[in-house]
Write an enzyme that holds these catalytic residues in place. Structure first.
Site, short mmCIF file in Angstrom:
data_model
loop_
_atom_site.label_atom_id
_atom_site.label_comp_id
_atom_site.label_asym_id
_atom_site.label_seq_id
_atom_site.Cartn_x
_atom_site.Cartn_y
_atom_site.Cartn_z
N ASP A 249 0.97 -1.11 -0.12
CA ASP A 249 0.05 0.33 0.74
C ASP A 249 0.50 1.14 -0.09
O ASP A 249 2.15 1.28 0.39
CB ASP A 249 -0.65 0.35 1.24
CG ASP A 249 -2.21 -1.20 1.70
OD1 ASP A 249 -1.69 -1.77 0.63
OD2 ASP A 249 -2.75 -0.79 2.10
N LYS A 271 -3.10 3.29 -2.76
CA LYS A 271 -4.71 3.71 -2.20
C LYS A 271 -4.82 4.27 -0.78
O LYS A 271 -4.68 3.48 0.52
CB LYS A 271 -5.77 2.49 -2.44
CG LYS A 271 -6.79 1.91 -1.41
CD LYS A 271 -7.61 0.43 -2.22
CE LYS A 271 -7.26 0.01 -0.49
NZ LYS A 271 -7.46 -1.37 -1.10
N MET A 384 -9.75 6.39 9.37
CA MET A 384 -9.68 7.37 8.11
C MET A 384 -10.91 8.55 7.85
O MET A 384 -11.50 9.26 7.86
CB MET A 384 -10.42 6.44 7.42
CG MET A 384 -8.93 5.46 6.75
SD MET A 384 -10.11 4.28 5.82
CE MET A 384 -11.01 3.16 7.17
N1 SAH Z 1 -4.41 -0.97 8.28
C1 SAH Z 1 -4.19 -0.28 8.93
C2 SAH Z 1 -5.43 1.05 8.84
C3 SAH Z 1 -5.57 1.42 7.41
S1 SAH Z 1 -6.76 2.60 7.00
C4 SAH Z 1 -3.99 0.24 10.30
O1 SAH Z 1 -4.46 -1.14 10.84
O2 SAH Z 1 -3.90 0.52 10.60
C5 SAH Z 1 -5.96 3.78 7.22
C6 SAH Z 1 -6.15 4.98 8.51
O3 SAH Z 1 -5.98 4.09 9.48
C7 SAH Z 1 -5.21 6.03 7.76
O4 SAH Z 1 -6.70 6.74 7.19
C8 SAH Z 1 -4.87 6.94 9.40
O5 SAH Z 1 -6.55 7.22 10.15
C9 SAH Z 1 -5.36 5.66 9.99
N2 SAH Z 1 -3.58 5.03 9.84
C10 SAH Z 1 -2.48 4.81 9.72
N3 SAH Z 1 -1.28 4.72 9.92
C11 SAH Z 1 -1.62 5.92 10.22
C12 SAH Z 1 -0.32 6.85 11.08
N4 SAH Z 1 0.85 6.46 10.69
N5 SAH Z 1 -0.68 8.00 11.53
C13 SAH Z 1 -1.76 8.40 12.52
N6 SAH Z 1 -2.73 7.64 10.90
C14 SAH Z 1 -2.37 6.32 11.19
#
Ligand code: SAH
Length: 472
Positions: A249, A271, A384
């Site tokens: 990703d 995405k 998100m």
């Molecule tokens: N599978 C991922 C989440 C994917 S959805 C997980 O477990 O973290 C994507 C969302 O995750 C982003 O829009 C944000 O809200 C959050 N996110 C992922 N990485 C992030 C980061 N380094 N800092 C802040 N938010 C993050």
């Protein structure tokens, strides 16, 4: 330039070994020697408590007093581990005169043998030496290898060891046999063994023996964590080291990708919130296509693959095609952002439960149980969520959450550019706009969010509400 040392592994079982010294250093040596089954003599005027207990238990013979050359009688090996350089030198000189291998701890010039740094995986041992010149470097190499060598190697070594005779009979010719073993080591049999699936391992082994090449590869669904490469798991690192193809990703940080095998093919498939470069179907097709070509595929996802990561859908697609897979969890954004912003997600005084939700589209907003989300003394983490913040505020307050409930918006959590924006539910969308919070960002709402002000430790200090917004 002195000559290189000759590496060897000694069978000490039942052989007499003398250890001179009774302190903590001697204890460490005694432990290793006893583990190797040596018949141990420990000579010292006094023993530290653990050694003294072992002596009482009869695990070795204690020679009470200061070193005398007679102690060397019948020994194959001697280690001098006293804190007296003169005694150590004496031990080494007497041993050498009798052609007994001698090691003086931390004194390479007096040693006739060195004890390497080592890594063990079942019957497999890796020994590392710097000829005693730079033990720190040897130790560092050991740590690096320790992290990359899978724990499953021990099982694999034992498993292949048990099949050695069969292999020899079937392939008497060495080169051929080597090729077959190579195929087993790199192939699905080893993967199956690691998953604990002995039946599949056996089947793949048979296939390799019959020279029907392994047609199908594997897919590992790996959580890359939030950005800081240090938050990748050891298993994740090992799988990345073996990958032929990496489908990742956009959210996966370049530092994590840099850890993968240099010659692995890297394909960016998706995405960030909002933009869909590659459809989910296309991702499924790519995974399947590469696995079918016999490749080891890593599907690398930000955070954890099973937390708002569509990991489930991807596994279902693989399952339907009969492609073997494994899942390596990752540190999800909620855990990472909490940790790196100084926000304990639960706290005895503030929050007894935790909810992870996503609110990125109309559909998810309508189906959420707002009554439950608005409860006090719980921490709400919204993934998100940078877009619908005003709806979120409206719904939560309408369902009873206090307007002065603290929030933290964490942008780029765990990365060097991390920003933490603090405020209260009442001014959430305004604060986000004011500070121009951008994706990826995570919302943590609840009493605990306020703790970031005092507990923050990583990156820039949190941005707190300006006085004007306190009026809300
Ligand atoms: N599978 C991922 C989440 C994917 S959805 C997980 O477990 O973290 C994507 C969302 O995750 C982003 O829009 C944000 O809200 C959050 N996110 C992922 N990485 C992030 C980061 N380094 N800092 C802040 N938010 C993050």
């Amino acid at each position: 330039m002195p000559s290189p040392l000759f590496p060897a592994f000694l069978d000490l079982a039942g052989r007499r070994v003398l250890l001179v010294g009774g302190g903590v250093v001697a204890r460490r040596k005694a432990e290793a020697l006893l583990e190797a089954g040596a018949s141990l003599l420990v000579g010292a005027p006094a023993l530290e408590p653990v050694l003294s207990r072992w002596a009482a238990e009869g695990r070795f013979t204690h020679l009470d007093g200061r070193f005398v050359p007679e102690w060397l009688e019948g020994a194959w090996l001697v280690i001098a581990a006293t804190d007296d350089a003169e005694v150590n030198a004496h031990v080494a000189a007497e041993a050498t005169a009798r052609h007994i291998w001698a090691n003086v701890v931390d004194d390479a010039p007096r040693c006739s043998f060195q004890v390497p740094a080592r890594i063990e995986r079942g019957p497999l041992q890796v020994a590392i030496s710097s000829r005693g010149e730079a033990p720190m470097v040897a130790r560092w190499v050991r740590e690096t290898l320790e992290a990359t060598l899978d724990e499953g190697l021990g099982t694999l070594a034992e498993w292949l060891g048990a099949r050695r005779e069969a292999l020899r009979t079937r392939f008497p010719e060495t080169t051929r046999r080597r090729q077959i073993i190579e195929r087993v080591l790199r192939g699905p049999a080893a993967d199956a063994l690691r998953r604990g699936d002995h039946i599949a391992a056996e089947a793949h082994f048979e296939a390799a023996l019959n020279e029907t090449p392994a047609l199908i590869g594997t897919v590992a669904l790996v959580g890359a964590g939030p950005g800081d490469p240090g938050l990748l798991t050891l298993r994740g690192l090992r799988v990345l080291n073996q990958a032929d193809v990496i489908l990742h990703d956009r959210l996966v940080s370049p530092e994590v990708l840099a850890l993968a095998r240099r010659d692995a093919e890297r394909i960016e498939v998706a995405k960030e919130a909002g933009t869909h470069h590659t459809t989910q179907e296309r991702i499924h097709a790519l995974m399947i296509e590469h696995a079918r070509a016999g490749k080891r595929v890593v599907r690398l996802k930000g955070g954890d693959p099973f937390v708002f990561g569509r990991g489930g859908e991807e596994l279902e697609a693989l399952r339907a095609e009969g492609i073997p897979f494994e899942v390596v969890p990752g540190i999800t954004a909620a855990l990472a952002c909490g940790a790196y912003a100084g926000i304990p997600l639960t706290h005895r005084d503030h929050a007894q439960s935790l909810r992870l939700v996503t609110a990125h589209c109309r559909n998810s907003i309508d189906t959420l149980d707002w009554q439950a989300l608005a409860q006090e003394r719980q921490t709400l983490v919204v993934y998100m969520g940078v877009q619908g913040l005003d709806t979120l505020r409206e719904k939560l307050i309408a369902h009873g959450r206090a307007p002065n409930t603290p929030f933290a918006l964490i942008e780029n959590g765990s990365r060097p550019e991390q920003r933490v924006v603090l405020g209260t539910l009442a001014d959430l969308p305004e604060r986000a706009a004011q500070e121009r919070v951008r994706s990826p960002a995570l919302l943590i709402l609840g009493e605990v969010a306020g703790l970031a002000e005092s507990l923050h430790w990583f990156g820039a200090a949190p941005l707190t509400s300006r006085p004007v917004s306190l009026a809300a």
